[in-house]
Design a protein around this motif. Structure first.
Motif, short mmCIF file in Angstrom:
data_model
loop_
_atom_site.label_atom_id
_atom_site.label_comp_id
_atom_site.label_asym_id
_atom_site.label_seq_id
_atom_site.Cartn_x
_atom_site.Cartn_y
_atom_site.Cartn_z
N UNK A 65 30.38 47.96 44.10
CA UNK A 65 30.36 49.40 43.85
C UNK A 65 31.55 50.09 44.53
N UNK A 66 31.83 49.69 45.76
CA UNK A 66 32.95 50.29 46.49
C UNK A 66 34.28 49.98 45.81
N UNK A 67 34.44 48.76 45.31
CA UNK A 67 35.69 48.38 44.66
C UNK A 67 35.90 49.16 43.38
N UNK A 68 34.87 49.30 42.57
CA UNK A 68 35.01 50.04 41.32
C UNK A 68 35.26 51.53 41.59
N UNK A 69 34.60 52.08 42.61
CA UNK A 69 34.83 53.48 42.96
C UNK A 69 36.24 53.68 43.48
N UNK A 70 36.75 52.71 44.20
CA UNK A 70 38.13 52.74 44.73
C UNK A 70 39.12 52.95 43.59
N UNK A 71 38.89 52.27 42.47
CA UNK A 71 39.80 52.37 41.33
C UNK A 71 39.43 53.55 40.43
N UNK A 72 38.19 53.57 40.00
CA UNK A 72 37.75 54.52 38.99
C UNK A 72 37.70 55.95 39.48
N UNK A 73 37.18 56.16 40.68
CA UNK A 73 36.98 57.52 41.20
C UNK A 73 38.13 57.99 42.08
N UNK A 74 38.63 57.11 42.94
CA UNK A 74 39.71 57.50 43.85
C UNK A 74 41.08 57.45 43.19
N UNK A 75 41.17 56.76 42.05
CA UNK A 75 42.46 56.66 41.38
C UNK A 75 43.42 55.69 42.04
N UNK A 76 42.89 54.71 42.76
CA UNK A 76 43.75 53.71 43.39
C UNK A 76 44.11 52.63 42.35
N UNK A 77 45.16 51.84 42.66
CA UNK A 77 45.68 50.91 41.68
C UNK A 77 45.09 49.52 41.76
N UNK A 78 45.18 48.78 40.66
CA UNK A 78 44.75 47.38 40.61
C UNK A 78 45.78 46.59 39.81
N UNK A 79 46.21 45.45 40.37
CA UNK A 79 47.09 44.51 39.68
C UNK A 79 46.39 43.16 39.64
N UNK A 80 46.25 42.62 38.45
CA UNK A 80 45.68 41.30 38.27
C UNK A 80 46.77 40.30 37.93
N UNK A 81 46.85 39.23 38.71
CA UNK A 81 47.87 38.21 38.51
C UNK A 81 47.22 36.93 37.99
N UNK A 82 47.69 36.47 36.84
CA UNK A 82 47.29 35.20 36.25
C UNK A 82 45.77 34.99 36.23
N UNK A 83 45.24 34.19 37.19
CA UNK A 83 43.82 33.82 37.13
C UNK A 83 42.88 34.93 37.55
N UNK A 84 43.41 36.13 37.81
CA UNK A 84 42.50 37.27 38.03
C UNK A 84 41.63 37.49 36.80
N UNK A 85 42.09 36.99 35.66
CA UNK A 85 41.28 37.08 34.43
C UNK A 85 40.20 36.02 34.40
N UNK A 86 40.34 34.99 35.23
CA UNK A 86 39.39 33.88 35.31
C UNK A 86 38.43 34.12 36.49
N UNK A 87 37.92 35.32 36.59
CA UNK A 87 37.20 35.75 37.78
C UNK A 87 36.03 36.66 37.42
N UNK A 88 34.93 36.52 38.17
CA UNK A 88 33.79 37.45 38.10
C UNK A 88 33.21 37.58 36.68
#
Length: 339
Positions: free
Chosen positions: A169-192
């Motif tokens: 919940x904190x991670x999604x709020x960090x991006x979605x609500x706070x407007x912070x950035x996220x970069x996914x590198x390669x196997x970040x797509x092979x996650x969760x």
């Protein structure tokens, strides 16, 4: 031994040594052993300054005005002022936890991202192979949490990461609500895979790499985007390109994609019937900017200036330092489709 720090120049006027230079020479010959000795020398030095100034004036040289305050000796018993550390504009948290396949290129990617921030002075980087800092809770021990960071990078993470519900919940709020950035590198797509909101945020999930590592024919679909504007319209990179599932170009701005006219489709691992294989994309998730690319599988890829520049500019973009569109667009038609 006490040292006097004098900022002087050796200036010669009409062949005569000026007061500053004379002081420098005089002090060089004197070896002060303690502050008490210095007290006896100060009057003599002041007289010397006055005499030299008078000599300069008598010779027609412009007078060198004495300093407004005599030099102050610094006692060795007094601590120097504290060192002022560099001020970095932003703070990046890089996570490389692996619960499945572990890429040999992770150290290379970590070093590259750290050096990008260090050498540019744009950000400092926290490198972790655990997920403890992905929280807003006070961890204690002077440890940082999400409140400290401006962007999150998942560098070839794999499978289900160690995140409880509050961390998610904190991670999604960090991006979605706070407007912070996220970069996914390669196997970040092979996650969760068991976390639906993660797939929604990043844009999809890994569904095999049909061609393994190969000379991938890549098309630059949006040369105006800052992270890829240095790439030509069409080029080749030796890397491992993922096939995304539960992904649609209608929800992202596809930046790089495989040229469908140059692919071998005699491969049972190919599941996308539309033959649309994105290599990099950008999107919004609430207020936050999200960038993903499957480039970066090999150790050598992190020595490639093009790949390094792409991720450097991608991090700048998610931090809001540059601008680029996230609007979806249709597939380019000029290359055609080889199926």
């Amino acid at each position: 031994m006490m040292t006097l720090m004098l900022r002087t120049k050796l200036i010669r006027v009409r062949g005569r040594v000026t007061t500053k230079a004379f002081l420098k020479i005089a002090l060089k010959e004197i070896r002060l052993r303690n502050a008490r000795n210095l007290l006896f020398l100060v009057p003599s030095l002041l007289i010397l300054v006055a005499v030299t100034c008078a000599q300069n004036q008598a010779a027609g040289n412009p007078a060198v005005p004495p300093p407004s305050h005599p030099p102050v000796a610094v006692s060795p018993l007094v601590a120097p002022p504290p060192h002022v550390g560099e001020v970095h504009l932003k703070h990046i948290l890089v996570i490389s936890q692996t619960k499945g396949w572990e890429h040999d290129s992770i150290p290379d990617g970590m070093a590259a991202i750290y050096n990008m921030g260090h050498d540019s002075g744009l950000w400092d980087t926290m490198l972790r192979t655990d997920t403890e800092l992905i929280t807003r809770k006070d961890i204690g021990r002077n440890a940082k949490n999400l409140n400290y960071f401006d962007a999150l990078v998942f560098l070839s993470t794999t499978d289900e990461l160690d995140l409880d519900d509050s961390q998610k919940q904190d991670m999604m709020s960090f991006i979605k609500d706070d407007g912070k950035g996220f970069v996914g590198v390669h196997a970040a797509l092979d996650t969760n895979f068991k976390w639906p909101e993660y797939g929604e945020m990043i844009g999809g999930w890994f569904d095999q790499h049909p061609w393994l590592t190969f000379n991938a024919p890549i098309i630059n679909e949006d040369p105006s985007f800052p992270a890829i504007r240095h790439f030509p319209k069409a080029f080749v990179k030796y890397d491992e390109i993922y096939q995304p599932k539960e992904w649609s170009r209608d929800k992202v701005n596809v930046l790089l994609s495989l040229d469908p006219a140059k692919l071998n489709y005699a491969n049972p691992g190919i599941h996308r019937t539309d033959h649309d294989f994105a290599v990099a994309w950008a999107k919004m998730y609430g207020k936050g900017r999200v960038f993903y690319s499957s480039l970066g599988h090999t150790e050598e890829s992190w020595d490639d200036p093009d790949v390094r520049k792409m991720y450097f500019e991608a991090i700048k973009w998610v931090l809001g330092m540059t601008e680029g569109s996230t609007a979806p667009h249709p597939r380019p038609q000029e290359s055609g489709d080889g199926h």
